[in-house]
Scaffold this active site. Structure first.
Site, short mmCIF file in Angstrom:
data_model
loop_
_atom_site.label_atom_id
_atom_site.label_comp_id
_atom_site.label_asym_id
_atom_site.label_seq_id
_atom_site.Cartn_x
_atom_site.Cartn_y
_atom_site.Cartn_z
N THR A 69 -17.15 1.99 4.87
CA THR A 69 -17.09 3.33 5.43
C THR A 69 -16.40 3.24 6.79
O THR A 69 -16.63 2.29 7.54
CB THR A 69 -18.50 3.93 5.61
N ASP A 180 -2.60 -6.46 -1.95
CA ASP A 180 -2.91 -5.08 -2.32
C ASP A 180 -1.96 -4.11 -1.64
O ASP A 180 -2.37 -3.15 -0.99
CB ASP A 180 -4.36 -4.75 -1.95
#
Length: 350
Positions: A69, A180
């Site tokens: 988060t 990624d």
């Protein structure tokens, strides 16, 4: 990272505004003895300091995903993003991996680590804030910002990401494979310059390839961007990043998403056959994002299409290196790059 809630969301890792001088944070901690003109390295924070920065983790959530988060906060009076990794043994390894990579890597087009905390199971990274969100929301997201990126800016962003990857592949010791590369992991700062982020999948310490240690490996990458050779072999190489970058080039060219979940469609499956069908130089007019109209350079678009086709080729050994990609973009898209640099009004060029 995934869900974007605000226009300044940074892919689950980003933040901006470097800390400078001897200001005091909102929690009253001095920034240290940073000499004028000398960039300080990332500083260690206590868990109490992290709690103070985020108001006990009640500050605005600017990003959220399966691993972490991200909270909006301030460090030395400037906006920053506090990325809190989930608490688990596996995710703590991801945190340590990202922390290790970001502590070693410094480049103008790689997101900068400002501070960190490793006192708890929930690892914390404080990173520079990206005022203009990420490339995915600029190209595909809803609202006013979507689809408005002009051609010259797209080419400039492509070159900046390419330079960041070239730095990781060829100029870092040990060498780094990002693992990624995707549009949501490309942040856009206040001047719309690109910042590659999210190093939780990075692999370091090898010059060619690495094979997973067990058959129960965790797949690297994101749908639409993953190198088919890696899926077949389980071998990660620098050419895996090249493939993902090729998909990113196709996104910039076409304005289409790398993966459409509703249709189960891969951008490469739609575009690649059309690239192979034409003789070089590729006629890219039917591939260019319709939202650009005629506001693009046809020769540059053809060069980008041909380069993307080479990057997503089936045989990794025949794909260009990122150094080759940088040279090609610099040579074939000088007009767009120069135009963006002139408009940068004195911003640092790299």
């Amino acid at each position: 990272m995934g869900v974007q809630r605000y226009r300044f969301f940074c892919c689950g890792c980003g933040a901006n505004a470097a800390a400078g001088g001897r200001e005091r944070d909102e929690d009253g901690v001095s920034d240290g003895k940073a000499e004028k003109g000398v960039e300080a390295g990332p500083r260690g924070l206590s868990w109490a300091q992290v709690e103070a920065m985020t108001g006990g983790f009640t500050s605005a959530v600017v990003g959220e995903g399966g691993f972490s988060t991200v909270y909006l906060a301030r460090l030395s009076g400037a906006l920053a993003a506090v990325k809190v990794h989930r608490s688990s043994e596996r995710l703590h390894r991801v945190f340590r991996q990202e922390l290790d990579a970001l502590q070693r890597v410094r480049h103008p087009h790689i997101v900068r680590l400002l501070a960190f905390c490793d006192q708890q199971d929930e690892g914390v990274l404080v990173l520079e804030f990206a005022a203009n969100g990420n490339l995915h929301e600029r190209l595909h997201g809803g609202g006013k910002a979507a689809g408005t990126m002009p051609w010259a800016r797209r080419v400039s962003v492509a070159l900046q990401v390419a330079r960041a990857l070239e730095h990781l592949h060829d100029r870092c010791e040990p060498q780094v494979v990002h693992g990624d590369v995707k549009a949501s992991n490309v942040l856009l700062d206040a001047s719309m310059s690109a910042k590659l982020c999210d190093f939780g999948s990075a692999r370091m310490g090898f010059s060619a390839a690495v094979r997973p240690r067990s058959s129960a490996r965790t797949m690297l990458g994101s749908p639409g961007y993953v190198d088919p050779h890696y899926i077949r072999s389980g071998v990660v190489t620098k050419k895996s990043d090249v493939y993902s970058f090729g998909v990113l080039l196709l996104e910039l060219l076409t304005g289409m998403e790398a993966f459409c979940a509703e249709e189960g469609r891969l951008l490469t499956s739609v575009v690649a056959p059309r690239l192979r069908a034409g003789d070089p130089p590729c006629d890219a007019r039917g591939l260019v994002d319709e939202r650009l109209g005629t506001a693009y350079d046809a020769a540059e678009a053809a060069a980008v299409a041909a380069l993307a086709a080479a990057c997503v080729g089936d045989n990794p050994s025949l794909r260009p290196s990122m150094a080759d990609v940088v040279r090609t973009l610099e040579q074939r898209a000088q007009g767009s790059i120069s135009a963006v640099e002139r408009r940068s009004d004195g911003q640092r060029k790299v």
